[in-house]
Design an enzyme around this catalytic site. Structure first.
Site, short mmCIF file in Angstrom:
data_model
loop_
_atom_site.label_atom_id
_atom_site.label_comp_id
_atom_site.label_asym_id
_atom_site.label_seq_id
_atom_site.Cartn_x
_atom_site.Cartn_y
_atom_site.Cartn_z
N GLU A 199 49.24 -23.69 -64.41
CA GLU A 199 50.48 -24.07 -64.79
C GLU A 199 51.50 -23.84 -63.92
O GLU A 199 52.61 -24.73 -63.78
CB GLU A 199 50.52 -23.52 -66.32
CG GLU A 199 51.46 -24.26 -67.13
CD GLU A 199 51.69 -23.55 -68.45
OE1 GLU A 199 51.19 -22.43 -68.84
OE2 GLU A 199 52.76 -23.86 -69.14
N ASP A 200 51.55 -22.63 -63.51
CA ASP A 200 52.96 -22.23 -62.79
C ASP A 200 52.80 -22.39 -61.18
O ASP A 200 53.90 -22.48 -60.70
CB ASP A 200 53.19 -20.86 -62.99
CG ASP A 200 53.49 -20.56 -64.38
OD1 ASP A 200 53.80 -21.60 -65.24
OD2 ASP A 200 53.64 -19.48 -64.72
#
Ligand code: MN
Length: 704
Positions: free
Chosen positions: A62-63
């Site tokens: 996600e990051d």
């Protein structure tokens, strides 16, 4: 983890550290601190290597724009599934309103469809986020804490991971109700030395007893979680100062036999508090929790809560479904089956309510599960009603229950609850349990509590009535209980009926076991012949003061806009029954209608006898309501000229408005008039009646 390949773990750490390196947490720390804490929690829960690696990598997709292929290549499909699952959950928009519990659970189950370890990693993730919540904005703190309480806490509870559940709850309390949290923290800290020495003393007394009977055990004492204290305060409506039991004790033994042995020793050494013993070993909770619970009166006459369990039970209590990986060999925890079956169903089902129906079937194994408005889950047996639920929440909630809303709609008290229902209990201080409730409830807890309460109330009432009757009778003879007691004048009646004291005399008198005359007879100093004119006056006065009392008590909870106040409800639609058309002052009762609020009838109305008992609800006239009520009166008169206008004038002269009048001639030279007038209340109505009745030509006046 002697058998695992820790190289992979170390590789995962370096991988995560490298990718998160440019990022910082809100606290200013390097980002890698976060996944490391998540992994540490998973290690504490004794999860397997894949989960721990999943924890280290849970934010990289996600990051950090790491591709799924790369994770699969480096760490395998299982780790990839966990990471992808976590990423998915973090994108779910949860609804926090109580109505959408089913939907929230559905989303969660969908997310764990591939692997329940996803949820456990996510719980560990949320735990660290909550632990570092002080670094984000106030607004975000409240939002996150509420979401945690609404979704993650029930989930941890359902999965039996109590260590996570309790810690999350305390953190939620800290951010949602900081004033409560810090006062509790202060209170616990303040008495630290006292507490520690108290724990030490109690532990050694208990340990001594147990070793006398040669039970091998470890005894611990600990402060309770703040959230559980907070909930107790809320349920009982008590203040900080009234909270006594901040401590709980735990005894750990080798095997189940020792658990019961322990219990035997404890119960024979200390007095058990009735109704507090629970055997979750014979009947485990649905989340697999096992222990014996009891409360006893301790060496210093204080209540001590004790849990008795084996080491294995303890492990399961703390880690719940996570313990599955610990005890992989032996048993298959029911939780896992629960989740697996849900996933099966979920593949074929789309809508969330349909889904909840299916969930229900599975959950029904041990009963039904319903939610409190705050998202707590209560387990009840089949057929349980809102009343059962109310008693499951707390005895005081049960005894004061006047109605219930299920999923936001008013339901009758005998409504059968279904799994997934959110139940809101409406209570009133004035409510007391009735015998009819015994026909409604399905759980033995509720039944016992209702019976106890009815008995208690009856006793109190009998006592009160007895005292009042006796004092009144004695007053007429110029004396009172106190002075007769001093002179021991009751001795004869005590002896006659084998009574110990005046309290028992009141009880028996109130219950009608003997009469006032019998008592007076047995009192030597009473002269019997005085029956006074004063008695009448006194009666009238008493009636007056009683009326006032009732009126002022009703005033307290009144709002101006409604003619009738329904206990526990502010904004409910209230309509007057057309059949009896009640006016203020009439004794009334409310009925819950299907979807049309509450209808008010007079006690004497025919409908009252036709409607089921369970739909009744207590209502009061609103003394603050200033509008007038229509009421019909029928007047029969001797038919004389001008009678209608004389009656009308008479009514008008007392500033009473006549809305309509219908006149009819009857045989025998009589007239019949039907007036619709508007009155403030029942006493004004009576006034009108007496005005008309006083007229010479009038034969009868009745309410129509
Ligand atoms: Mn995270």
């Amino acid at each position: 983890m002697p058998d695992e390949d820790l190289d992979l773990f170390i590789k995962a750490y370096h991988f995560a550290e490298k990718h998160h390196r440019p990022q910082k947490r809100s606290s200013g720390e390097p980002y890698i601190i976060h996944p490391m804490n998540v992994a540490a929690t998973l290690i504490k829960l004794k999860m397997d290597l894949q989960s721990i690696i999943g924890g280290l990598l849970h934010d990289v997709v996600e990051d950090c724009d790491v591709s799924e292929e790369e994770i699969q290549k480096l760490f395998g499909t299982e780790v990839l599934d966990i990471v992808v699952g976590c990423t998915k959950i973090s994108k779910i928009k949860f609804k926090t309103k109580e109505e959408s519990q089913a939907e929230n659970f559905r989303k969660m189950v969908v997310a764990m469809a591939k692997d329940i370890r996803v949820i456990i990693v996510k719980l560990a993730d949320r735990m660290h986020n909550m632990l570092t919540l002080q670094y984000v904005s106030k607004e975000k703190q409240v939002k996150k804490a509420q979401e945690t309480l609404d979704i993650y806490v029930p989930l941890a509870s359902r999965l039996g991971i109590n260590s996570v559940k309790s810690e999350l709850e305390d953190l939620c309390l800290r951010f949602l109700h900081p004033e409560v949290y810090y006062r509790l923290a202060e209170k616990v800290a303040m008495k630290k030395t006292d507490r520690e020495s108290y724990i030490k003393d109690t532990v050694s007394v208990v340990q001594e007893k147990l070793s006398e009977y040669s039970v091998n055990s470890e005894v611990y004492g600990r402060p309770k979680h703040f959230y559980s204290i907070y909930k107790k305060m809320q349920n009982r409506g008590v203040d900080f100062d009234q909270i006594q039991d901040l401590l709980a004790f735990r005894i750990m033994v080798e095997n189940i036999t020792d658990c019961y042995k322990c219990l035997g020793v404890i119960h024979s050494s200390f007095t058990p508090v009735p109704g507090r013993f629970k055997d979750y070993i014979a009947i485990p909770k649905v989340n697999n929790y096992q222990s014996l619970h009891t409360t006893v009166i301790g060496p210093k006459a204080e209540r001590i809560e004790i849990q008795i369990r084996t080491h294995e039970m303890h492990e399961i209590a703390e880690t719940g479904v996570a313990a599955h990986w610990l005890y992989k060999e032996g048993k298959s925890p029911r939780n896992l089956k629960w989740v697996e079956e849900l996933m099966e169903y979920n593949r074929d089902i789309k809508g969330s309510s349909e889904f909840m129906d299916v969930v229900k079937n599975d959950l029904d194994i041990g009963g039904i599960f319903v939610f409190t408005p705050t998202g707590d889950v209560k387990e009840l047996r089949h057929g349980a009603t809102p009343l059962d639920f109310a008693f499951a929440v707390h005895t005081d909630v049960g005894t004061r229950c006047v109605g219930a809303k299920v999923n936001g709609k008013m339901v009758p008290l005998k409504y059968r609850l279904k799994s997934g229902d959110t139940v809101e209990v409406l209570t009133s201080k004035n409510q007391t349990p009735s015998k009819d409730w015994l026909k409604i409830v399905k759980t033995s807890r509720a039944r016992t509590k209702i019976k106890q309460h009815i008995l208690k109330i009856e006793r109190e009432k009998n006592r009160e009535v007895g005292e009042e009757l006796l004092e009144k009778a004695l007053k007429e003879h110029g004396t009172n209980v106190k002075s007769l007691e001093k002179k021991k004048e009751f001795q004869k009646i005590y002896d006659q009926h084998n009574l110990k004291n005046i309290e028992e005399l009141y009880l028996h008198l109130g219950a009608g076991r003997f009469s006032v005359a019998q008592i007076l007879d047995a009192i030597p100093s009473i002269d019997f012949d005085k029956v006074t004119e004063e008695e009448k006056k006194r009666k009238e006065k008493r009636l007056e003061s009683l009326t006032k009392k009732i009126q002022t008590s009703a005033k307290k909870s009144a709002h101006r806009d409604n003619a009738v106040v329904v206990d526990g409800l502010d904004d409910i639609m209230v309509r007057m029954g057309k059949c009896c058309n009640p006016i203020p002052g009439d004794p009334i009762v409310g009925f819950i209608t299907r979807g049309r609020g509450i209808t008010i009838h007079t006690h004497s109305c025919q409908r009252v006898h036709e409607i089921e008992e369970t739909r009744k609800i207590e209502v009061h006239w609103n003394p603050a309501y200033a509008f007038r009520h229509p009421v019909n009166i029928r007047v029969i008169t001797h038919d004389k000229p001008g009678i209608l206008s004389r009656i009308s004038n008479n009514i008008h002269s007392h500033s009473i408005n006549i809305k309509s009048a219908i006149a009819k001639s009857l045989p025998d030279m009589k007239g019949s008039f039907l007036f619709e007038i508007e009155v403030k209340d029942y006493s004004e109505f009576l006034k009108v009646v007496s005005i008309i009745e006083a007229m010479e030509e009038v034969i009868s006046v009745t309410r129509a």
